[in-house]
Design a protein around this motif. Structure first.
Motif: not given
Length: 343
Positions: A252, A269-271, A291, A293
């Protein structure tokens, strides 16, 4: 306070000696009687005389040469602002008789580094300022510079060695801890996190060590996975990143330890929460669109500029140089990035 600018003639008249005697006392050359020297020094103390190192340097026509070992900016965009900092400092100190000459090397090629180092040292500069990405080879610089009485300083990357050295840059271990603190506040407790290295260098491990130490000391039981990638063809990197994320689909948060967070962000391709380094154009673009932070600003331009400046002012004005000068660690978001550009 008396702010009159005293000449040698003024000092000679006040001390009751000749101008030649004052000159010999000021520059510590030639024979002077104890009585005359005491008279001159008493006057110097009374008028709070301060020598002008710039005038003295120009009068003696002394030139100083600073050579800089720098990874080729054409091979890695990170070093473009560092080169700009060198050029800015070189322009500023040129009129004082200081010349700055960069020697470029490929950031991942030991042979290229050694060749650039040998050329720089063989030119017999007064100082060598080095940004080293070749950890093992860089230790040879100490011996070469000591033999030739060349003042040695490093910027950007720490070089681990027992000899004294001058370093201008950031506390890399602490910057890793800051990245850890940011991630810990942006992900859920007991998360799975990744530390990602692109083209791993020694300084990146210092950042990872700092990152891990934060979680250990805070007794946070997040799982931390370490992964290294080589930036070959764009397709291969993309495939490797996606394969890594498939194998670790519960990640994560990701901490990229150098300026290549944009590579990970572009192919991910993940958040996920993503923190990286440096204000490169592709990083800024991805920061602004969410994309990436946060970015930690290492100020390569400022580091290079200060490195030259410290050395130049040491030679020109006799200013001491600290063994370590650490720059602040700035956290950059999409909201404040515009205020940090060109710094």
């Amino acid at each position: 306070m008396d702010r009159k600018k005293y000449t040698i003639k003024d000092i000679a008249q006040l001390a009751g000696v000749s101008k030649g005697t004052v000159d010999r006392v000021l520059h510590k050359r030639g024979k002077v009687s104890k009585g005359a020297e005491q008279s001159v020094r008493l006057v110097l103390e009374q008028i709070d005389y301060q020598p002008n190192p710039i005038a003295r340097n120009l009068k003696h026509n002394k030139l100083y040469r600073i050579c800089v070992l720098l990874p080729n900016p054409k091979e890695d965009l990170y070093w473009i602002p560092a080169h700009d900092g060198l050029l800015e400092a070189a322009k500023e100190y040129k009129s004082f008789g200081v010349t700055v000459k960069p020697y470029f090397y490929h950031p991942y090629d030991q042979v290229s580094f050694r060749q650039a180092c040998e050329k720089a040292v063989e030119s017999s500069p007064d100082a060598l300022l080095a940004a080293t990405t070749i950890a093992i080879e860089s230790l040879d610089i100490f011996k070469h510079c000591k033999e030739k009485n060349i003042l040695l300083a490093f910027f950007n990357n720490h070089v681990r060695a027992k000899q004294d050295r001058i370093f201008i840059g950031q506390d890399l271990h602490q910057s890793g801890r800051i990245a850890a603190q940011l991630l810990s506040k942006l992900v859920k407790r007991n998360a799975i996190l990744a530390v990602v290295h692109f083209d791993k260098e020694q300084h990146m491990q210092l950042k990872e060590d700092g990152f891990r130490s934060y979680f250990l000391e805070q007794h946070i039981s997040d799982t931390i996975i370490s992964k290294s990638f080589l930036t070959g063809s764009d397709t291969d990197v993309s495939a490797e990143i996606n394969s890594f994320l498939v194998e670790n689909d519960e990640i994560s948060g990701v901490f990229v330890t150098n300026s290549k967070a944009h590579i990970f962000a572009r192919h991910c391709k993940k958040d996920i929460v993503l923190i990286g380094y440096d204000l490169l154009e592709p990083n800024i673009e991805l920061l602004k669109n969410g994309k990436i932070d946060f970015l930690i600003h290492q100020k390569p331009k400022r580091q290079a500029y200060l490195g030259v400046g410290f050395l130049a002012e040491h030679f020109l004005f006799g200013k001491p140089i600290s063994n370590e000068y650490l720059l602040p660690i700035d956290i950059i978001s999409s909201e404040n990035v515009s205020y940090h550009l060109d710094v």
